[in-house]
Design a protein around this motif. Structure first.
Motif, short mmCIF file in Angstrom:
data_model
loop_
_atom_site.label_atom_id
_atom_site.label_comp_id
_atom_site.label_asym_id
_atom_site.label_seq_id
_atom_site.Cartn_x
_atom_site.Cartn_y
_atom_site.Cartn_z
N GLU A 175 5.72 -2.15 4.95
CA GLU A 175 4.60 -1.32 4.53
C GLU A 175 4.21 -1.68 3.10
N GLY A 176 5.16 -2.18 2.36
CA GLY A 176 4.97 -2.51 0.95
C GLY A 176 6.29 -2.27 0.25
N PHE A 177 6.23 -1.89 -1.03
CA PHE A 177 7.45 -1.54 -1.73
C PHE A 177 7.15 -0.54 -2.83
N VAL A 178 8.20 0.13 -3.27
CA VAL A 178 8.11 1.11 -4.35
C VAL A 178 8.84 0.54 -5.56
N LEU A 179 8.20 0.62 -6.70
CA LEU A 179 8.76 0.13 -7.94
C LEU A 179 9.18 1.33 -8.78
N LYS A 180 10.47 1.38 -9.10
CA LYS A 180 11.00 2.48 -9.91
C LYS A 180 11.79 1.91 -11.07
N PRO A 181 11.65 2.50 -12.26
CA PRO A 181 12.49 2.05 -13.37
C PRO A 181 13.92 2.51 -13.17
N LEU A 199 5.61 3.37 -8.90
CA LEU A 199 4.44 2.67 -8.37
C LEU A 199 4.72 2.21 -6.95
N LYS A 200 3.67 2.15 -6.15
CA LYS A 200 3.81 1.63 -4.79
C LYS A 200 2.76 0.55 -4.59
N LEU A 201 3.22 -0.59 -4.08
CA LEU A 201 2.31 -1.67 -3.73
C LEU A 201 2.33 -1.80 -2.22
N LYS A 202 1.21 -1.50 -1.59
CA LYS A 202 1.12 -1.61 -0.14
C LYS A 202 0.85 -3.05 0.25
N GLY A 203 1.51 -3.49 1.31
CA GLY A 203 1.30 -4.84 1.81
C GLY A 203 -0.08 -5.00 2.43
N LYS A 204 -0.66 -6.17 2.31
CA LYS A 204 -1.99 -6.43 2.87
C LYS A 204 -1.97 -6.38 4.39
N GLU A 205 -0.83 -6.76 5.00
CA GLU A 205 -0.73 -6.80 6.46
C GLU A 205 -0.60 -5.41 7.07
N PHE A 206 -0.08 -4.45 6.29
CA PHE A 206 0.17 -3.12 6.83
C PHE A 206 -1.14 -2.35 6.92
N ASN A 207 -1.40 -1.78 8.10
CA ASN A 207 -2.64 -1.07 8.34
C ASN A 207 -2.35 0.27 8.97
#
Length: 91
Positions: free
Chosen positions: A58-64, A79-87
């Motif tokens: 789905e993407g990933f979550v970035l946490k300090p 922060l969350k970066l959603k994958g381009k393929e995930f719909n």
């Protein structure tokens, strides 16, 4: 994990230790270290899931590792970066 006595969220490593002590698992760490370049971050958001190779990420979550508060956003730095393929709208 929110520490109600100190009114703050635990730092990542403290939270991870408590979950491990309780026998609870976390989602896999895709990367730990200094901030990567933008292209490498997008690569981490794509591809097969680390939990099930039958699914895409789905993407990933970035946490300090140390909890941070952003006063402008009035919230935790996550922060969350959603994958381009995930719909989410797949029919």
């Amino acid at each position: 994990i929110y520490d109600i006595n100190n009114k703050k969220f635990l730092d990542y490593d403290d939270m991870k230790k408590i979950l491990n002590d309780l026998g609870l698992s976390l989602v896999p760490e895709l990367y730990r270290g200094l901030w990567l370049n933008k292209d490498r971050m997008y690569e981490l958001a794509e591809g097969k899931s680390n939990l099930s190779k039958k699914c895409i990420k789905e993407g990933f979550v970035l946490k300090p590792t140390k909890e941070r508060w952003d006063s402008k956003m009035e919230g935790r730095m996550i922060l969350k970066l959603k994958g381009k393929e995930f719909n989410l709208n797949k029919h």
